[in-house]
Structure formats: structure tokens, C-alpha cells
Write a protein that holds these residues in place. Sequence first.
Motif, short mmCIF file in Angstrom:
data_model
loop_
_atom_site.label_atom_id
_atom_site.label_comp_id
_atom_site.label_asym_id
_atom_site.label_seq_id
_atom_site.Cartn_x
_atom_site.Cartn_y
_atom_site.Cartn_z
N LEU A 29 39.28 33.45 47.66
CA LEU A 29 39.03 34.29 46.50
C LEU A 29 39.95 35.50 46.46
CD1 LEU A 29 35.14 34.25 46.38
CD2 LEU A 29 36.72 32.98 44.94
N PRO A 30 40.33 35.93 45.27
CA PRO A 30 41.13 37.15 45.14
C PRO A 30 40.40 38.34 45.76
CG PRO A 30 41.02 35.98 43.06
CD PRO A 30 40.03 35.32 43.97
N ILE A 31 41.12 39.30 46.23
CA ILE A 31 40.62 40.52 46.87
C ILE A 31 40.03 40.21 48.25
CG2 ILE A 31 39.05 42.48 46.78
CD1 ILE A 31 39.45 42.69 43.88
N GLU A 63 29.40 34.61 46.11
CA GLU A 63 30.41 33.59 45.83
C GLU A 63 30.22 33.17 44.38
OE1 GLU A 63 30.29 30.42 48.60
OE2 GLU A 63 30.29 31.73 50.35
N ASN A 64 31.15 33.55 43.53
CA ASN A 64 30.95 33.40 42.10
C ASN A 64 32.21 32.84 41.46
OD1 ASN A 64 30.60 33.91 39.28
ND2 ASN A 64 29.06 35.44 39.77
N ILE A 65 32.06 31.84 40.66
CA ILE A 65 33.22 31.21 40.02
C ILE A 65 33.97 32.15 39.10
CG2 ILE A 65 32.01 30.30 38.00
CD1 ILE A 65 33.61 27.68 38.44
N LYS A 66 33.31 33.22 38.67
CA LYS A 66 33.96 34.19 37.78
C LYS A 66 35.06 34.97 38.48
CE LYS A 66 30.06 34.89 34.63
NZ LYS A 66 29.13 35.89 34.04
N TRP A 67 35.13 34.88 39.80
CA TRP A 67 36.19 35.56 40.54
C TRP A 67 37.57 35.27 39.96
CZ3 TRP A 67 36.52 38.82 44.67
CH2 TRP A 67 35.35 39.06 45.40
N ARG A 68 37.88 34.00 39.84
CA ARG A 68 39.24 33.60 39.45
C ARG A 68 39.58 34.10 38.05
NH1 ARG A 68 40.94 30.52 43.40
NH2 ARG A 68 39.46 29.37 44.68
N GLU A 69 38.59 34.08 37.17
CA GLU A 69 38.80 34.59 35.82
C GLU A 69 38.99 36.10 35.84
OE1 GLU A 69 35.99 35.25 31.88
OE2 GLU A 69 35.61 33.53 33.20
N LYS A 70 38.22 36.78 36.67
CA LYS A 70 38.23 38.24 36.70
C LYS A 70 39.53 38.77 37.29
CE LYS A 70 35.72 42.01 36.01
NZ LYS A 70 35.05 42.31 34.74
N SER A 72 42.67 37.23 37.67
CA SER A 72 43.85 36.39 37.43
C SER A 72 45.13 37.20 37.42
CB SER A 72 43.70 35.64 36.09
OG SER A 72 43.52 36.57 35.02
N ASP A 73 45.02 38.50 37.14
CA ASP A 73 46.18 39.40 37.16
C ASP A 73 46.41 39.89 38.59
OD1 ASP A 73 47.85 41.73 37.06
OD2 ASP A 73 47.36 41.99 34.95
N VAL A 74 47.48 39.43 39.21
CA VAL A 74 47.75 39.73 40.62
C VAL A 74 47.93 41.23 40.84
CG1 VAL A 74 49.34 39.38 42.54
CG2 VAL A 74 48.77 37.48 41.03
N ASP A 75 48.66 41.90 39.95
CA ASP A 75 48.89 43.34 40.11
C ASP A 75 47.59 44.13 40.02
OD1 ASP A 75 51.60 42.97 40.43
OD2 ASP A 75 52.07 43.30 38.32
N GLU A 76 46.74 43.76 39.07
CA GLU A 76 45.46 44.45 38.91
C GLU A 76 44.57 44.18 40.12
OE1 GLU A 76 42.62 46.84 36.83
OE2 GLU A 76 44.80 46.59 36.75
#
Length: 204
Positions: A29-31, A63-70, A72-76
Motif C-alpha cells: 500500500l502507498p505510504i 486494510e482498505n481498497i480505497k488506498w490505491r485511489e486515494k 494515486s499521486d506519487v508526489d502527494e
Amino acid sequence: MNNDTLSIIESYGEYTLDYFLDEGILKDLPIVGPAFSAIKTGKSIQDRIFLEKIREFIDNVDENIKWREKFSDVDECYKISKKLVYIIDSTDDDEKIKLIAILFNYYVAGELDKDEFLYLSSIVSKSYYKFLKTLKSINDVRFSNDGEKYDSSVISHLYSIGLFDYSGSTKAQMKEGKVVKLGSVIYNLNEYGNILKQIIEHHD
């Protein structure tokens, strides 16, 4: 924490968050995955304590599928993760880190915006947790901090970290030319105080 500890870089140290993360969705997951896993840590006690703080945060992230949507901007994603690192590192209590993770879950779910999440997380980090928990027992939107209903020291602390707004003051009460009761400050629970109160009530 030294500069090496906070470096989000390509090379990893001997001990990274991979040491704590199980295989599975959370690892990717991101972050929590790419950003936090890139924190290089040494072998000092301070660095190990920092890793324990990060693990406490991760243990309370949904663990939430919304992670990837939230994210998606690598810089943010990088900017938010860096701010989170600073906040978590300055936090001195596992219960506060748990609450920051809960706030993060609300942010991922879209129930808090980015500024609300970061500001509330900063407030939690600065708070004395025992006093912070008393938010759930405050039933008045506006009240005099005269110590009669609420502990004035607790209220003054919550005001100092940004959960109440100043709303005036009461006059001293006189009797036969003598002061029988001092005037007191009037506070009102502000927007952030209301949000945090509701979250603490729901999760406590």
C-alpha cells in the motif's frame, strides 16, 4: 532522530519496516508500503523507538481498497507520508499514535480532508492523552471555565492545543463590596474539538 533516520531514499538500512510488515496487501500500500518502508534506520535506541512508533501506527491502519485511489499521486503520497513521519516521531504515547492511525483511516475513507487530518493529528501529538480523552465527557458547546463542572486545568490544556475557542468571560460576583466569586473565561468547543470528540467517543 538524525537525518539518516528520516531519509526516504532508494537504499535501505539493515532494519526497515519490512522487518515488521507481513507479506500481503498492507506491504504494497502507498505510504505504509513504499514510503514508510524506505525509512533508513540505524541501531540506536532512539531509532528503534521510532520504528516501534511506526509499527503501532501500521497496526491500527485499516486494510482498505480505497488506498490505491486515494494515493494515486506519487508526489502527494510522498508529501503526506513525510508529514506523518514528523508527527509520529514527535508523539510520546502509543495511545496517541493509535488515535492518529484512526484519524488516518477517516482521511482515507474521505470523512476528513487532508488539512483536517494533518491538523488533528498534530493536536493529538501535542496533547496530554489523559486530558484529551475527557473530550467525550464535555456536554456543553459553550461554558464557563470556572472549575465547577469541568476541571479547569484540563479545559485550559485543551484550549491551548486548539480544541476550544475563546468566547468571552464572566464578571466577578460581589457581595457587600467583596469579591465572592472571580470571573472566568468562557470557551466554546470549536469545529476540530467537535470532530475529535465524536471520533474519541466512537472508538473509546
